[in-house]
Design an enzyme around this catalytic site. Sequence first.
Site, PDB file in Angstrom:
ATOM      1  N   LYS A  34       0.861  -1.179   0.000  1.00 31.56           N
ATOM      2  CA  LYS A  34       0.000   0.000   0.000  1.00 31.56           C
ATOM      3  C   LYS A  34       0.903   1.236   0.000  1.00 31.56           C
ATOM      4  O   LYS A  34       1.446   1.608   1.034  1.00 31.56           O
ATOM      5  CB  LYS A  34      -0.896   0.004   1.237  1.00 31.56           C
ATOM      6  CG  LYS A  34      -1.937  -1.114   1.261  1.00 31.56           C
ATOM      7  CD  LYS A  34      -2.762  -1.034   2.539  1.00 31.56           C
ATOM      8  CE  LYS A  34      -3.774  -2.169   2.618  1.00 31.56           C
ATOM      9  NZ  LYS A  34      -4.855  -2.047   1.640  1.00 31.56           N
ATOM     10  N   ARG A  41      -9.488 -12.736   1.582  1.00 33.58           N
ATOM     11  CA  ARG A  41     -10.069 -13.987   1.082  1.00 33.58           C
ATOM     12  C   ARG A  41      -9.114 -15.151   1.303  1.00 33.58           C
ATOM     13  O   ARG A  41      -9.546 -16.288   1.500  1.00 33.58           O
ATOM     14  CB  ARG A  41     -10.428 -13.832  -0.390  1.00 33.58           C
ATOM     15  CG  ARG A  41      -9.272 -13.641  -1.341  1.00 33.58           C
ATOM     16  CD  ARG A  41      -9.663 -12.975  -2.642  1.00 33.58           C
ATOM     17  NE  ARG A  41     -10.009 -11.576  -2.442  1.00 33.58           N
ATOM     18  CZ  ARG A  41     -10.457 -10.790  -3.407  1.00 33.58           C
ATOM     19  NH1 ARG A  41     -10.611 -11.257  -4.631  1.00 33.58           N
ATOM     20  NH2 ARG A  41     -10.749  -9.526  -3.155  1.00 33.58           N
TER      21      ARG A  41
END
Length: 256
Positions: free
Chosen positions: A155, A230
């Site tokens: 990020k 996920r």
Amino acid sequence: HYEKVGKDHYTVQKIGVLAASGAGLTDGRLSFVNAVELGRRVAKDLGSPNCERMTPIKFAEYVEDNFRNKSAVKVTVISDIDVIEKEYPLLHAVARCSLSGTDPIGGGGDEDDVPRHVPRVVKLEYRSDDISKVKESLYFIGKGVTYDTGGADIKAGGVMRGMSRDKCGAATAAGFMATIAELKPKHVNVTVVLGLVRNSVGSNAYVSDEIIYSRAGKRVLVGNTDAEGRMVMTDLLCESKEAVLEERKAGLHIPS
């Protein structure tokens, strides 16, 4: 905080409730409100914005301490890395960067090991004491990424700020179970599974283009390491599905 800064601290001993006449504020309603508030406080504490205060290990320890005297809820903490790698391979991949010095396949030296960041899987199980009244079984999977750097797909540009809150799914699920432990509902069974990892970045981080076999035996192609949620939850969800199928195989046809 008060201990750190050398100030005296105080603890609220009692809170009263003032209600208008005829408000119907019964003991049962007060108990419900108290149970909800207790769960909210647990969730808020676990969701602490200080990522080092709630590392995967400390998060698991907090949950153990909180439920230690609540016999209605069974707590299981999985800390064995070999077990985590075998049973939850996708979660293990996300955690791999924190295991460089301890993981035999890591290839890193002790200087790369970050013991406080190693993963944990926590299971909380509540079972009604009257199975004849159970109408459904609920399963919750909590995303507990105690800090999300994005991994190799980092990020950048300042957007990493606030990623300590990526564990708030797990915090909420644990808080919900704290409320369940107080209310002890007869009509439902509840299972909460928390995947606690840190999505770190380093020489042993999992990367895009890796192909990893999931618990279900499916091949998973990693497209972006910042989609780690996920990865953390898929194997836990698969395990819960297995548990439901086992119950049905045993003749317990409770909606799940």
